[in-house]
Design a protein around this motif. Structure first.
Motif: not given
Length: 605
Positions: A298-325
């Motif tokens: 997940l950390v790597r995906r956020r760094r690469d713009g695949l999670l968090g804000g502005q996913i894949c460079g799209q300013a209006d697209l935000s999505f993040d993932i949290e893991i519960h055990v």
């Protein structure tokens, strides 16, 4: 350091959020070793919840402990396939080596040894967990080695690494398991399609949920997309159900270990399609050892713009993932129980309707999909709905992952297009002497030899993935008995029919096993099944007797040879039980056995 100082980082890390209660309790136990009463009080104060509720949650989950369990907590998998490989004898061997009783803590507080329902490693058993870390392919030699390591108080990091190896053990690959696309490729393809087009591809694919129920995925996504909350704009969520607790199932373990990017792509695609900005992955407690690698991903995906804000460079697209055990509760595989657990509560299934797509996590529209389902959604984004619909059958499109274990030469994960025959699967895995196959876990169907031409598909033999094979030498009564104890152990206890009924069924099976059963117990099993099926709150109780009814129908001699008829002997002899007391009080008069007053010393009555 005082208790408050020890717990403060834990509650602060979870934002003192009562919805994070289960995660706080898990983290506190990692620090303290168990959850003493003072810790529950401190946590209740920190998250502003009644203490009774905190203790109620802590007492619900089998991996949370209110009393000490030792520095080493050893849990053997009690799944039937592990038993077939000798797990019971290995457990006894370890207890003897350590001079402890099963289920109890050693006198020095060092270690405890017990069982857990299933560790999700049936393809490489006998398996166990030591402080949550998996160990596979146990043998007498390894058990002796473990006992020495524990007695020497060696840190787990210093144990032989080969003990902790868990293989993917993929035996047959098809459309999904041959996928080698870069992380984010499926997501970028879906974004290029657009929301409506992506939903249209899902409709053309006719993907059905791979968790067992088989609900059509695009309908679920469309319903959540259109849902509102009391006429207001809804906050939507995507939940990945990774609580793979059905005994005999382990294919999600492989997907999470080696195809995590496909899982996360699928979650993000679902979020993009329905308009959600938050995803939650519920990881079963037995798979907590996968958490560090998943968090790194997940950390790597956020760094690469695949999670968090502005996913894949799209300013209006935000999505993040949290893991519960999770913390050891089979019932949390049911989607509404899982949602309750995500909210920091006991995992008690909700009454439906409303369904999660309208009122799910925090009362908001929520899509809950299985791990494999989300991987298939990513595959559809990559290759299109028409391509996917061309695999399998008309009603069961695509491929299915099977977790194959038991009396086979090559256990492991197999991927087939839907429609494959049971006999073909048995041939491929090297099961030439099978008398029965349990498909779909204990709550699924038990197939006898005359049914091996049936096909794995929603329209014939549906399954979440478990495929347990039993050779001709196996006693199918003992298989069903193991399943009956599984359901009795895993009942959440919310409703009386299930809480009491599953225990009564297990008692009937034990009575038959001990040679004290009669036709009465067989009739009782059928009677309790009707009650459970009609009155249980959720599917656990409703399906608890399925393996017994199947084996009674198809393998009845396995039951009948244990029954007593003319020479019936009751399981409890009241007269014998009172014999010692009569002797001690001087009332051991044979006449009393026949309703006459016992003669007292001195001849008085």
């Amino acid at each position: 350091m005082g208790l408050a100082a020890l717990l403060q980082p834990v509650v602060d890390r979870h934002r003192r959020d009562p919805r994070q209660l289960l995660q706080i309790l898990r983290a506190a136990q990692e620090v303290l070793g168990y959850l003493p009463a003072v810790a529950l009080t401190a946590i209740a104060d920190a998250v502003d919840l009644p203490r009774a509720r905190v203790e109620g949650v802590a007492g619900f989950y089998s991996f949370l402990h209110l009393t000490p369990v030792g520095r080493y907590r050893v849990l053997f998998s009690d799944n039937i396939t592990d038993r077939m490989l000798g797990s019971g004898e290995l457990l006894d061997r370890l207890c003897n080596k350590l001079w402890i009783e099963r289920g109890k803590v050693s006198e020095d507080g060092l270690v405890s040894v017990d069982t857990t329902s299933c560790t999700g490693m049936g393809d490489q058993g006998p398996a166990l967990l030591v402080n949550g870390r998996p160990m596979t392919r146990m043998s007498a030699e390894r058990i002796d080695w473990i006992s020495e390591l524990i007695r020497g108080q060696a840190a787990l990091d210093d144990w032989p690494r080969e003990f902790f190896v868990v293989d993917d053990n993929i035996q047959r690959r098809d459309a999904l398991l041959t996928t080698r696309w870069p992380a984010g490729e499926a997501l970028r393809t879906a974004l290029a399609r657009g929301r409506s087009a992506m939903l249209a591809e899902m409709q053309r694919a006719n993907l059905r949920g791979r968790g067992g129920a088989g609900f059509t995925t695009h309908i679920k996504w469309e319903s959540a997309r259109r849902a509102t909350t009391r006429g207001e704009r809804a906050t939507r969520y995507v939940v990945c159900n990774a609580d793979e607790g059905e005994p005999g199932t382990f294919k999600d373990r492989v997907l999470l270990a080696s195809y995590a990017d496909l899982v996360f792509d699928g979650m993000t695609i679902a979020g993009f399609t329905i308009g959600a900005e938050q995803g939650l992955l519920y990881l079963r407690g037995e798979y907590a050892w996968l958490l560090p690698a998943l968090d790194e991903n997940l950390v790597r995906r956020r760094r690469d713009g695949l999670l968090g804000g502005q996913i894949c460079g799209q300013a209006d697209l935000s999505f993040d993932i949290e893991i519960h055990v999770g913390a050891g509760a089979y019932v949390c595989g049911e989607e509404t129980a899982l949602l309750e657990s995500l909210e920091g509560k006991r995992g008690v299934p909700r009454i439906r309707p409303p369904f999660p797509v309208h009122a799910g996590y925090l009362g908001q529209p929520t899509v809950v999909n299985n791990v494999e389902t989300l991987c298939k959604a990513a595959l559809i984004a990559l290759r299109g709905g028409d391509w996917f619909a061309g695999l399998g059958t008309k009603q069961s499109t695509g491929t299915k992952l099977l977790s194959i274990s038991g009396d086979v030469e090559r256990p492991g994960v197999y991927e087939y297009p839907f429609g494959v025959s049971v006999s073909q699967v048995l041939s491929d895995c090297g099961a030439d002497n099978a008398q029965a196959v349990q498909v779909g876990g204990p709550s699924g169907a038990c197939l006898a030899m005359h049914e091996f031409m049936r096909r794995i598909a929603f329209e014939d033999v549906p399954t979440a993935g478990a495929f347990m094979v039993f050779g001709a030498q196996r006693d199918m009564f003992e298989v069903a008995r193991n399943f009956s104890h599984f359901f009795a152990h895993e009942s959440c206890g919310f409703c009386t029919p299930c809480r009491v009924g599953t225990s009564l069924v297990a008692n009937c099976m034990d009575k038959i096993a001990n040679g004290h059963g009669s036709q009465y117990e067989i009739n009782e099993i059928f009677r309790i099944h009707r009650l459970l099926h009609a009155a249980s709150h959720c599917g656990l109780g409703q399906s608890a007797c399925n393996p017994l009814l199947d084996t009674l129908t198809k393998f009845r001699p396995a039951y009948e040879r244990r029954l007593r008829s003319l020479d019936f002997e009751p399981a409890f002899d009241l007269d014998q039980a009172l014999a010692g007391a009569r002797q001690m009080t001087g009332r051991d008069d044979p006449a009393a056995h026949f309703g006459q007053p016992a003669r007292m010393p001195g001849g008085e009555r």
